[in-house]
Design a protein around this motif. Structure first.
Motif, PDB file in Angstrom:
ATOM      1  N   TYR A  61      -9.400   3.257   5.103  1.00 48.61           N
ATOM      2  CA  TYR A  61      -8.561   3.679   6.122  1.00 48.61           C
ATOM      3  C   TYR A  61      -8.934   5.156   6.679  1.00 48.61           C
ATOM      4  CZ  TYR A  61      -4.592   3.454   9.206  1.00 48.61           C
ATOM      5  OH  TYR A  61      -3.911   3.404  10.132  1.00 48.61           O
ATOM      6  N   HIS A  69     -14.517   4.018  16.135  1.00 52.32           N
ATOM      7  CA  HIS A  69     -13.554   3.105  16.161  1.00 52.32           C
ATOM      8  C   HIS A  69     -12.123   3.569  16.513  1.00 52.32           C
ATOM      9  CE1 HIS A  69     -16.705   0.088  14.456  1.00 52.32           C
ATOM     10  NE2 HIS A  69     -16.722   0.120  15.873  1.00 52.32           N
ATOM     11  N   SER A 118      -9.010  -1.467  15.479  1.00 48.51           N
ATOM     12  CA  SER A 118      -8.269  -1.044  14.346  1.00 48.51           C
ATOM     13  C   SER A 118      -8.437  -2.256  13.181  1.00 48.51           C
ATOM     14  CB  SER A 118      -6.837  -1.070  14.641  1.00 48.51           C
ATOM     15  OG  SER A 118      -6.551  -2.293  15.323  1.00 48.51           O
ATOM     16  N   CYS A 119      -8.039  -2.158  12.174  1.00 53.51           N
ATOM     17  CA  CYS A 119      -8.476  -3.094  10.867  1.00 53.51           C
ATOM     18  C   CYS A 119      -8.397  -4.500  11.430  1.00 53.51           C
ATOM     19  CB  CYS A 119      -7.360  -2.753   9.932  1.00 53.51           C
ATOM     20  SG  CYS A 119      -6.827  -0.962   9.433  1.00 53.51           S
ATOM     21  N   CYS A 122     -10.972  -6.481  12.773  1.00 52.85           N
ATOM     22  CA  CYS A 122     -12.090  -7.225  12.010  1.00 52.85           C
ATOM     23  C   CYS A 122     -11.424  -7.951  10.591  1.00 52.85           C
ATOM     24  CB  CYS A 122     -13.247  -6.307  11.528  1.00 52.85           C
ATOM     25  SG  CYS A 122     -13.698  -5.038  12.886  1.00 52.85           S
ATOM     26  N   HIS A 123     -10.437  -7.862  10.252  1.00 50.08           N
ATOM     27  CA  HIS A 123      -9.706  -8.277   8.986  1.00 50.08           C
ATOM     28  C   HIS A 123      -8.487  -9.001   9.384  1.00 50.08           C
ATOM     29  CE1 HIS A 123     -12.238  -6.052   6.190  1.00 50.08           C
ATOM     30  NE2 HIS A 123     -12.125  -4.961   7.158  1.00 50.08           N
ATOM     31  N   HIS A 131     -14.044 -10.361   2.030  1.00 50.71           N
ATOM     32  CA  HIS A 131     -13.140  -9.204   2.408  1.00 50.71           C
ATOM     33  C   HIS A 131     -12.069  -9.523   3.532  1.00 50.71           C
ATOM     34  CE1 HIS A 131     -15.450  -6.875  -0.358  1.00 50.71           C
ATOM     35  NE2 HIS A 131     -16.621  -7.172   0.360  1.00 50.71           N
ATOM     36  N   LEU A 133     -12.800 -10.899   6.275  1.00 51.05           N
ATOM     37  CA  LEU A 133     -13.003 -10.672   7.714  1.00 51.05           C
ATOM     38  C   LEU A 133     -12.719 -11.913   8.379  1.00 51.05           C
ATOM     39  CD1 LEU A 133     -16.813  -9.378   6.716  1.00 51.05           C
ATOM     40  CD2 LEU A 133     -14.763  -7.854   7.507  1.00 51.05           C
ATOM     41  N   LYS A 186     -26.765  -9.114   6.307  1.00 53.95           N
ATOM     42  CA  LYS A 186     -25.450  -8.633   7.025  1.00 53.95           C
ATOM     43  C   LYS A 186     -25.805  -7.795   8.160  1.00 53.95           C
ATOM     44  CE  LYS A 186     -22.613  -8.412   2.545  1.00 53.95           C
ATOM     45  NZ  LYS A 186     -22.087  -7.418   2.104  1.00 53.95           N
ATOM     46  N   HIS A 207     -16.368   2.707   6.160  1.00 59.13           N
ATOM     47  CA  HIS A 207     -15.834   2.583   7.235  1.00 59.13           C
ATOM     48  C   HIS A 207     -15.668   3.730   8.551  1.00 59.13           C
ATOM     49  CE1 HIS A 207     -14.298  -0.878   5.089  1.00 59.13           C
ATOM     50  NE2 HIS A 207     -13.557  -1.335   6.265  1.00 59.13           N
ATOM     51  N   PHE A 209     -18.675   3.560   9.943  1.00 56.08           N
ATOM     52  CA  PHE A 209     -19.719   2.945  10.451  1.00 56.08           C
ATOM     53  C   PHE A 209     -20.863   3.676  10.939  1.00 56.08           C
ATOM     54  CE2 PHE A 209     -15.797   0.453  10.601  1.00 56.08           C
ATOM     55  CZ  PHE A 209     -16.172  -0.776  10.116  1.00 56.08           C
TER      56      PHE A 209
HETATM   57  C1  HEC Z   1     -15.425  -2.687  12.954  1.00 51.85           C
HETATM   58  C2  HEC Z   1     -14.939  -3.811  11.727  1.00 51.85           C
HETATM   59  C3  HEC Z   1     -14.206  -3.268  10.548  1.00 51.85           C
HETATM   60  C4  HEC Z   1     -12.804  -2.477  10.908  1.00 51.85           C
HETATM   61  C5  HEC Z   1     -12.280  -1.869  12.008  1.00 51.85           C
HETATM   62  C6  HEC Z   1     -12.331  -2.435   9.587  1.00 51.85           C
HETATM   63  N1  HEC Z   1     -13.283  -2.992   8.654  1.00 51.85           N
HETATM   64 FE1  HEC Z   1     -12.829  -3.294   6.936  1.00 51.85          FE
HETATM   65  N2  HEC Z   1     -14.691  -3.773   6.548  1.00 51.85           N
HETATM   66  C7  HEC Z   1     -15.451  -4.470   7.507  1.00 51.85           C
HETATM   67  C8  HEC Z   1     -16.472  -5.111   6.904  1.00 51.85           C
HETATM   68  C9  HEC Z   1     -18.053  -5.916   7.659  1.00 51.85           C
HETATM   69  C10 HEC Z   1     -16.606  -5.187   5.318  1.00 51.85           C
HETATM   70  C11 HEC Z   1     -17.256  -5.692   4.433  1.00 51.85           C
HETATM   71  C12 HEC Z   1     -18.645  -4.741   4.036  1.00 51.85           C
HETATM   72  C13 HEC Z   1     -19.605  -5.041   3.402  1.00 51.85           C
HETATM   73  O1  HEC Z   1     -19.547  -6.650   3.243  1.00 51.85           O
HETATM   74  O2  HEC Z   1     -20.278  -4.487   2.730  1.00 51.85           O
HETATM   75  C14 HEC Z   1     -15.179  -4.398   5.248  1.00 51.85           C
HETATM   76  C15 HEC Z   1     -14.497  -4.210   4.093  1.00 51.85           C
HETATM   77  C16 HEC Z   1     -13.387  -3.726   3.814  1.00 51.85           C
HETATM   78  C17 HEC Z   1     -12.745  -3.601   2.419  1.00 51.85           C
HETATM   79  C18 HEC Z   1     -13.332  -3.909   1.200  1.00 51.85           C
HETATM   80  C19 HEC Z   1     -14.596  -3.242   0.957  1.00 51.85           C
HETATM   81  C20 HEC Z   1     -14.480  -1.648   0.697  1.00 51.85           C
HETATM   82  O3  HEC Z   1     -15.168  -1.046   1.766  1.00 51.85           O
HETATM   83  O4  HEC Z   1     -13.297  -1.147   0.391  1.00 51.85           O
HETATM   84  C21 HEC Z   1     -11.597  -3.229   2.746  1.00 51.85           C
HETATM   85  C22 HEC Z   1     -10.522  -2.822   1.595  1.00 51.85           C
HETATM   86  C23 HEC Z   1     -11.408  -2.788   4.077  1.00 51.85           C
HETATM   87  N3  HEC Z   1     -12.515  -3.332   4.653  1.00 51.85           N
HETATM   88  C24 HEC Z   1     -10.231  -2.302   4.578  1.00 51.85           C
HETATM   89  C25 HEC Z   1     -10.191  -2.093   5.897  1.00 51.85           C
HETATM   90  C26 HEC Z   1      -9.051  -1.226   6.570  1.00 51.85           C
HETATM   91  C27 HEC Z   1      -7.639  -1.000   5.751  1.00 51.85           C
HETATM   92  C28 HEC Z   1      -9.293  -1.095   7.862  1.00 51.85           C
HETATM   93  C29 HEC Z   1      -8.582  -0.383   9.013  1.00 51.85           C
HETATM   94  C30 HEC Z   1      -8.650   1.298   8.615  1.00 51.85           C
HETATM   95  C31 HEC Z   1     -10.623  -1.660   7.967  1.00 51.85           C
HETATM   96  N4  HEC Z   1     -11.033  -2.138   7.111  1.00 51.85           N
HETATM   97  C32 HEC Z   1     -11.314  -1.873   9.271  1.00 51.85           C
HETATM   98  C33 HEC Z   1     -15.213  -4.315   8.859  1.00 51.85           C
HETATM   99  C34 HEC Z   1     -14.046  -3.421   9.282  1.00 51.85           C
END
Ligand code: HEC
Ligand code: HEC
Ligand code: HEC
Ligand code: HEC
Ligand code: HEC
Length: 301
Positions: A61, A69, A118-119, A122-123, A131, A133, A186, A207, A209
């Motif tokens: 976060y 983003h 936002s989160c 993608c999730h 994860h 996704l 990936k 995150h 990116f």
């Molecule tokens: C643009 C796409 C994207 C957004 C926006 C995003 N994530 Fe992710 N997140 C991913 C991807 C892709 C992975 C897996 C990464 C990997 O496989 O190495 C991931 C992995 C994670 C994980 C597990 C691994 C880690 O890095 O801790 C968590 C927890 C997580 N995301 C939480 C969040 C939260 C909370 C938000 C909002 C603040 C968020 N993500 C926003 C793409 C995104």
């Protein structure tokens, strides 16, 4: 006098309706995310996604908050292009749960949108992917970082990382995927999310990116001893930028901007420019695209 009463009466009526609409929507969101929405900071709009309530203190976060983003909605609104609700499909997320059936009267558009990329772009807790996704990593980034959206308006290529990386969609040049496509399962995630300590908040990768040239040697791929990639890049970049300048001059000077050759030359130029400004994700392809544009010179004069 009569009008004043009528006005007051109407205001009270409207107020009551709005009050019940808001209450109604909150009841619905409470049903959907039970323990969370009941907390003190109930969002003013039901659209606010609220993942921060449980995930706000995690590295993911905090990293997300630092980088692009999280600014996508503001940049969209303040940006130079004409705004349409369709822009939100890539610039704003978290509305998937808002169906007319469950949330009648809540439509999201440029005025009501509140979330950036936002989160939940993608999730999703309802996903079965790793994860949680919404799409496998391989497809995820490509779903937005592509130029064939057909919604940004004719002739606008504001980004082209996917097409450049995959080496396609350019005019007059054969397919030429980056060699990285084969070795990076990936894809974009490989370079843009690599970080040293998964538990710590990072300034690059994760995150945020944000990739930098250190990823080139991180998996032992390119030699880090002479820092070869970081050293070579300025030279590649200078070459490409010189060619871009030549193509730009040619396009500016072209008398007939409706010719197919002009449009082809411009497409290739825009693609290279739309990829980090100079075709970073696939230098050989960037060179080929610009060379093809330059080869059209005599037809444009
Ligand atoms: C643009 C796409 C994207 C957004 C926006 C995003 N994530 Fe992710 N997140 C991913 C991807 C892709 C992975 C897996 C990464 C990997 O496989 O190495 C991931 C992995 C994670 C994980 C597990 C691994 C880690 O890095 O801790 C968590 C927890 C997580 N995301 C939480 C969040 C939260 C909370 C938000 C909002 C603040 C968020 N993500 C926003 C793409 C995104
Ligand atoms: C829902 C659409 C969407 C998805 C999915 C998405 N992006 Fe983005 N991305 C955007 C938008 C929109 C911006 C522009 C943000 C801005 O206004 O600066 C952006 C910006 C970026 C930037 C520039 C960041 C900065 O700090 O300026 C990088 C790098 C990036 N994305 C990488 C990725 C990667 C890697 C993935 C896959 C894990 C991904 N994106 C998935 C929409 C998306
Ligand atoms: C297919 C997904 C997608 C759609 C649809 C989309 N964008 Fe974007 N947009 C992106 C991505 C990805 C970036 C980030 C590019 C980068 O960082 O290189 C971006 C960046 C931007 C930026 C900041 C960078 C710049 O080029 O100035 C603006 C402004 C913008 N978009 C406006 C719009 C508008 C206006 C619309 C609707 C007419 C729109 N976008 C539709 C994906 C999209
Ligand atoms: C009520 C609290 C709560 C809310 C709200 C919440 N989550 Fe979660 N989330 C959890 C818990 C608990 C886990 C499991 C944690 C674990 O396995 O370490 C989890 C797991 C995840 C994971 C998997 C992380 C991994 O390591 O693979 C992601 C991604 C995620 N949530 C994203 C989101 C997104 C996106 C939102 C907002 C739409 C959200 N969460 C809202 C509590 C919540
Ligand atoms: C081989 C590693 C690598 C891969 C794979 C890769 N990138 Fe990049 N990307 C980079 C590097 C390095 C930069 C430049 C960062 C800088 O300027 O320091 C960059 C820059 C970017 C930028 C511009 C960031 C900015 O600050 O404006 C975006 C957007 C982006 N990449 C998106 C993507 C997407 C989407 C994919 C997948 C289609 C992808 N990248 C695949 C390494 C990679």
């Amino acid at each position: 006098m009569k009008q004043v009463f009528l006005f007051l009466g109407l205001s009270v009526l409207m107020g009551t309706i709005v009050f019940f609409m808001l209450c109604g929507s909150e009841t619905v969101s409470v049903l959907h995310a039970a323990p969370v929405a009941a907390e003190t900071s109930i969002p003013k709009t039901p659209f606010a996604e609220g993942c921060d309530k449980c995930h706000g203190s995690e590295p993911a976060y905090q990293e997300w908050q630092q980088a692009g983003h999280s600014h996508a909605l503001v940049n969209l609104i303040e940006g130079p292009y004409e705004l349409r609700t369709s822009c939100l499909s890539c610039h704003s997320g978290g509305y998937e749960v808002f169906s007319e059936r469950v949330y009648p009267g809540h439509t999201y558009n440029i005025e009501t949108a509140v979330n950036a990329v936002s989160c939940s772009s993608c999730h999703s807790h309802t996903s079965r992917e790793e994860h949680l996704l919404v799409q496998p990593a391989k497809k995820l980034c490509v779903s937005c970082h592509k130029m064939d959206c057909g919604c940004a308006g004719a002739g606008i290529v504001h980004q082209s990382q996917s097409e450049m990386f995959l080496g396609r969609e350019g005019a007059g040049v054969k397919r030429m995927p980056s060699p990285h496509v084969r070795v990076m399962k990936k894809r974009c995630v490989h370079c843009h999310m690599t970080k040293e300590d998964p538990e710590a908040v990072a300034k690059h990768g994760g995150h945020t990116f944000i990739a930098d040239m250190s990823v080139c040697s991180s998996a032992g791929c390119h030699d880090s001893a002479d820092n070869s990639m970081a050293a070579k890049l300025p030279q590649y970049r200078a070459e490409i930028e010189a060619k871009m300048k030549a193509v730009k001059a040619m396009l500016d000077a072209a008398p007939d901007k409706t010719l197919q050759e002009y449009l082809d030359a411009k497409l290739n130029y825009d693609m290279v420019k739309g990829d980090s400004g100079y075709g970073l994700h696939n230098m050989p392809y960037a060179n080929a695209l610009l060379d093809y544009s330059l080869s059209l010179k005599s037809k444009l004069e």
